[in-house]
Design an enzyme around this catalytic site. Structure first.
Site, PDB file in Angstrom:
ATOM      1  N   GLN A 163      -4.994  -3.947  -1.828  1.00 49.34           N
ATOM      2  CA  GLN A 163      -4.567  -2.958  -2.828  1.00 49.34           C
ATOM      3  C   GLN A 163      -4.661  -3.502  -4.257  1.00 49.34           C
ATOM      4  O   GLN A 163      -4.562  -2.738  -5.217  1.00 49.34           O
ATOM      5  CB  GLN A 163      -3.123  -2.509  -2.560  1.00 49.34           C
ATOM      6  N   CYS A 199      -2.460   5.254   8.056  1.00 50.76           N
ATOM      7  CA  CYS A 199      -2.555   4.813   9.441  1.00 50.76           C
ATOM      8  C   CYS A 199      -1.379   5.302  10.270  1.00 50.76           C
ATOM      9  O   CYS A 199      -1.473   5.420  11.469  1.00 50.76           O
ATOM     10  CB  CYS A 199      -2.599   3.294   9.513  1.00 50.76           C
ATOM     11  N   ASN A 253       0.802  -1.218   0.000  1.00 51.38           N
ATOM     12  CA  ASN A 253       0.000   0.000   0.000  1.00 51.38           C
ATOM     13  C   ASN A 253       0.839   1.274   0.000  1.00 51.38           C
ATOM     14  O   ASN A 253       0.367   2.322  -0.401  1.00 51.38           O
ATOM     15  CB  ASN A 253      -0.956   0.001   1.198  1.00 51.38           C
TER      16      ASN A 253
HETATM   17  C1  LIG Z   1      -6.599  -0.384   3.328  1.00 50.90           C
HETATM   18  C2  LIG Z   1      -5.847  -1.636   3.578  1.00 50.90           C
HETATM   19  C3  LIG Z   1      -6.253  -2.542   4.569  1.00 50.90           C
HETATM   20  C4  LIG Z   1      -7.401  -2.250   5.520  1.00 50.90           C
HETATM   21  O1  LIG Z   1      -8.627  -2.264   4.875  1.00 50.90           O
HETATM   22  P1  LIG Z   1      -9.884  -1.553   5.599  1.00 50.90           P
HETATM   23  O2  LIG Z   1     -11.050  -1.906   4.745  1.00 50.90           O
HETATM   24  O3  LIG Z   1      -9.584  -0.083   5.573  1.00 50.90           O
HETATM   25  O4  LIG Z   1      -9.972  -2.104   6.968  1.00 50.90           O
HETATM   26  C5  LIG Z   1      -5.539  -3.713   4.707  1.00 50.90           C
HETATM   27  N1  LIG Z   1      -4.493  -3.995   3.931  1.00 50.90           N
HETATM   28  C6  LIG Z   1      -4.074  -3.158   2.965  1.00 50.90           C
HETATM   29  C7  LIG Z   1      -2.922  -3.537   2.117  1.00 50.90           C
HETATM   30  C8  LIG Z   1      -4.729  -1.946   2.757  1.00 50.90           C
HETATM   31  O5  LIG Z   1      -4.308  -1.122   1.821  1.00 50.90           O
END
Ligand SMILES: *Cc1c(COP(=O)(O)O)cnc(C)c1O
Length: 392
Positions: A180, A326, A152
């Site tokens: 992603q 985050c 990500n």
């Molecule tokens: C955004 C993301 C998550 C978390 O997903 P949510 O639906 O926001 O809880 C987990 N793993 C990756 C690689 C992400 O980009």
């Protein structure tokens, strides 16, 4: 009108109009509980199952292997805790990588406290996991390999097929956090030997708070949420019907012209990178040069704090991110940038711009123009940069 340019599509995406339209009736007139037997309920049930079909089809799975969750983090938690607790008798070892999303890393830390052993694989300078280290790490106690599909932060895509083959050969379950990748990269769970896969709708123009876990038929996994018998006794709770309907529509749209979309995104991405490199010195591109998410640009500008860069961009109406959504707000540099070998002071100056379906060439031009101004202004305040310029 004030200018606003959104280049943070890896953090989240807007819900597409067509997606919202499909969802709306399920908030109001079609509000039935899918578990109810009268027709208002069965109407919802039918909609949920139609969405499940669409999601299964998109990843080459059977619809009986798709289970809805409240997003990507829940799917990641379920995959890890569910497999760990259900297979404890077989072994207590899990293999993951150092560059996973916190949904995986923090869950692994939790499992370590519960007595599981976790190996965190290294990655190379591009963020690709070391396959030899993976092979060598597998023991008779290994129950799960969890490696993300695409990162990500830096966008690097992992050798998923090879990892799947290794897992299959050794008889170890393979989970991938594909949050992603789903909706952006073509995925066939059988071709890639994936046993468990996490996805989340808001990363592909669907609503937030809805995701899914693909679980290959026969995989031993405990439920994470216990209660009612929804999702064939594997995930309790009244279904998020509008969310599920939106997710189905979003995945369908995402794969409709995925090759064309990606070609366009790659050309925007390369344009942005080229222009930055032509106009700004002491900059580096993080992640793999080609084997990366089509819309991902991750740059380090030396002598600059990522946070000040983001604030200055925000004042120009440009939304980007440093590290991941985050972790921004903390001063710790990204664990991903540290894992690819960047020193702390450079990892602090990173900027992630992630392009999406709504970005244009004009926006790329404008963003680069502003970046040139901002970087030069911020560097003018850096004694270290001034010294390096003098020494030249
Ligand atoms: C955004 C993301 C998550 C978390 O997903 P949510 O639906 O926001 O809880 C987990 N793993 C990756 C690689 C992400 O980009």
């Amino acid at each position: 009108m004030e200018k606003f340019i959104y280049m943070d599509n890896s953090a989240t995406t807007p819900v597409k109009k067509e997606v919202l339209e499909e969802m709306l009736p399920y908030f109001t007139e079609k509000y039935g509980n899918p578990s109810s037997i009268y027709s208002l309920g069965s109407q919802s049930k039918v909609a949920v199952e139609a969405s499940r079909e669409k999601i299964a089809k998109a990843i080459g799975a059977n619809s009986r292997e798709v289970f809805f969750t409240a997003g990507g983090s829940e799917a990641d938690n379920w995959a890890l805790k569910g497999v760990a607790f259900a297979n404890r008798k077989k072994g207590n070892h899990i293999i993951t990588s150092k560059i996973e999303h916190h949904g995986i890393l923090h869950t692994c830390q939790y499992l370590e406290k519960q007595g599981f052993r976790v190996t965190y694989l290294d990655v190379d300078e591009y963020g690709i996991v070391d396959l030899n280290q993976l092979r060598e790490s597998i023991t008779d106690d290994t129950i799960l390999i969890s490696i993300m599909f695409a990162n990500n932060e830096i966008g690097t895509i992992q050798p998923i097929k090879e990892i799947g083959e290794i897992a299959k050969e050794k008889g170890v379950y393979f989970h991938t956090d594909a949050v992603q990748a789903v909706g952006h990269i073509k995925i066939d769970v059988n071709e890639l030997n994936i046993d468990i896969l996490s996805m989340s709708a808001h990363k592909f123009y669907g609503p937030k708070g809805i995701g899914a876990l693909y679980i290959r038929q026969g995989v031993k996994i405990d439920p994470l949420i216990t209660g009612g018998g929804q999702e064939r006794n594997r995930r309790a709770g009244t279904e998020n019907v509008p969310g599920i309907v939106g997710m189905g529509k979003a995945i369908e749209l995402a794969y409709e012209n995925v090759d064309e979309h990606n070609e366009r995104l790659i050309s925007l991405r390369e344009k942005l990178i080229d222009k930055v490199f032509k106009n700004i010195d002491h900059v580096r591109l993080n992640g793999h040069p080609t084997n990366r998410l089509p819309g991902n640009v991750n740059l380090c500008f030396e002598f600059i704090e990522g946070e000040s860069l983001l604030l200055s961009l925000d004042m120009e109406g440009i939304a980007g991110s440093s590290g991941s959504a985050c972790t921004s707000g903390t001063l710790d540099p990204s664990h991903v940038l540290l894992a690819i070998g960047l020193p702390h002071e450079i990892a602090h100056g990173s900027l992630r711009l992630t392009l999406g379906d709504f970005n244009t060439e004009e926006e790329v031009d404008y963003v680069v123009e502003k970046l040139i101004e901002i970087v030069s202004r911020l560097r003018a305040m850096s004694p270290l940069y001034e010294k390096i310029k003098e020494d030249k």
